[in-house]
Scaffold this motif. Structure first.
Motif, PDB file in Angstrom:
ATOM      1  N   GLY A 269       0.813  -1.206   0.000  1.00 22.09           N
ATOM      2  CA  GLY A 269       0.000   0.000   0.000  1.00 22.09           C
ATOM      3  C   GLY A 269       0.848   1.259   0.000  1.00 22.09           C
ATOM      4  N   THR A 270       1.917   1.245   0.771  1.00 25.93           N
ATOM      5  CA  THR A 270       2.816   2.395   0.813  1.00 25.93           C
ATOM      6  C   THR A 270       3.451   2.639  -0.550  1.00 25.93           C
ATOM      7  N   PHE A 271       3.910   1.561  -1.181  1.00 24.35           N
ATOM      8  CA  PHE A 271       4.518   1.725  -2.504  1.00 24.35           C
ATOM      9  C   PHE A 271       3.503   2.288  -3.502  1.00 24.35           C
ATOM     10  N   LEU A 272       2.283   1.766  -3.493  1.00 28.67           N
ATOM     11  CA  LEU A 272       1.266   2.260  -4.428  1.00 28.67           C
ATOM     12  C   LEU A 272       0.971   3.733  -4.185  1.00 28.67           C
ATOM     13  N   ALA A 273       0.908   4.116  -2.911  1.00 29.41           N
ATOM     14  CA  ALA A 273       0.640   5.520  -2.597  1.00 29.41           C
ATOM     15  C   ALA A 273       1.753   6.412  -3.133  1.00 29.41           C
TER      16      ALA A 273
END
Length: 384
Positions: A269-273
């Motif tokens: 999720g952090t990478f996608l954000a």
């Protein structure tokens, strides 16, 4: 809707972080029928352990002695472990994804036990024999009973290689639903950017992990030099793979990171954000080539070849390590907000976000067909 299959009847074999991501929704759709087996190919807790909780996956059965080994040892050890598992509790079907050593071991184990094999993301081809993944994906496709091609182009490649048409279905790629399911909310993304002092559309996100870039000191130096150059113009954020960090330290290249914002390996999720709001992404990852088409972001692919040419049509540019990275990056950055708005209007070439449901239906159909012919198969085997 869950498929009607017996509990623990579908062995889902995986071993890396991208496989966890792409198979998560299929595992949820299969429900109790899924029996997840993790080969341990990605053995670092930062790369896989936390992903199980983040993706909401059940605890897998783990194999031992695989992670950190040379390719041949990984495949052999995983094959040995899988064969023992399949002998003790034979599944009705085996699912593998992509082109990893785990996928090849799963395919060989299924073939050895005469179990139906479903290959998710079939038909990718780089036509680059220097890539171990190319050998893996070609072998898995030859063994598979059900080939789930992400795109029509993948289907055409398989047909050109002589794969029977009835074995191939264009399902789309599960990466589309993975991105949609796990992209944090706008508020959460805003808090993340603020925590790192970043402005939306005002930074470059980079990832480097492939051996062709990390194991060749000249290539690694070239990549880091270009990122350092970009970092003098706008922030460059680099979530650093532990293997890449080790190579950088061994080569004495840490000073090239002085101007770069280095982060630990990011959760999905952090990478996608971070990717969703990057003005540009620079990466050698195959999965990122797909994810950027869902997020509508431009990408510079630092590789000798790619098995995902669909991304190159609008979203990505393929370059070798060296000055071409900076040149391509600055071209895409010069497109500015109008370029980002244009990409946001384009559909992903990897499907509509329903691939996992299509694949689950194919698994159920395959199991039903195999079950209905089981007595005939057993009789034929005895007669032989």
């Amino acid at each position: 809707m869950q498929t009607v299959l017996p509990a623990r009847s579908v062995a889902v074999v995986l071993g890396t972080r991208p496989e966890l991501v792409k198979l998560a929704e299929l595992i949820r759709v299969l429900g109790p029928a899924a029996r997840v087996v993790h080969t341990g190919q990605h053995y670092d807790e930062e790369l896989s352990g936390g992903f199980l909780d983040e993706l909401g996956l059940p605890e897998p059965a783990y194999l031992t002695g695989v992670g950190g080994q040379p390719r041949a040892v990984q495949i052999a050890a995983a094959l040995h472990g899988l064969d023992a598992l399949f002998a003790a509790e034979p599944p009705l079907a085996v699912v593998v994804q992509g082109d990893t050593n785990a996928a090849l071991a799963g395919a060989l184990a299924a073939n050895a036990r005469d179990l139906p094999l479903v290959h998710v993301e079939a038909g990718l081809r780089s036509h680059d024999r220097a890539m171990p993944e190319e050998h893996n994906r070609v072998l898995v496709d030859r063994l598979a009973d059900v080939l789930c091609a992400a795109t029509p182009d993948n289907r055409e490649l398989l047909l050109a290689e002589g794969v029977p048409e009835e074995r191939i279905t264009v399902t789309g790629n599960p990466v589309v639903e993975a991105v949609r399911d796990h992209l944090p909310s706008a508020d959460a993304r805003g808090r993340l950017l603020a925590a790192h002092g970043l402005t939306a559309d005002g930074y470059v996100l980079a990832t480097v992990h492939r051996p062709e870039n990390t194991d060749d000191e000249r290539a690694l130096t070239a990549v880091l030099t270009e990122l350092a150059g970009l970092a003098r113009e706008l922030p460059v954020v680099l979530p650093l793979h532990p293997r890449t960090r080790a190579r950088i330290e061994a080569a004495g290249l840490l000073p090239l990171l002085d101007g770069v914002t280095v982060l630990p390996p990011a959760g999905y999720g952090t990478f996608l954000a971070l990717a969703r709001h990057a003005a540009l992404i620079v990466s050698d990852s195959g999965g990122v080539q797909e994810e950027t088409t869902v997020l509508g972001r431009p990408l510079v692919v630092v590789r000798n070849s790619t098995e995902r040419p669909e991304s190159l049509a609008d979203f990505a540019e393929l370059v070798d390590p060296g000055p071409a990275i900076g040149a391509a990056a600055r071209r895409r950055l010069a497109e500015g907000p109008p370029g980002l708005r244009h990409l946001a209007t384009l559909p992903s070439p990897y499907g509509d976000g329903t691939a996992s449901r299509r694949i689950a239906a194919l698994i159920a159909k395959t199991v039903a067909a195999r079950t209905s012919t089981a007595p005939k198969r057993e009789h034929a085997a005895l007669a032989a």
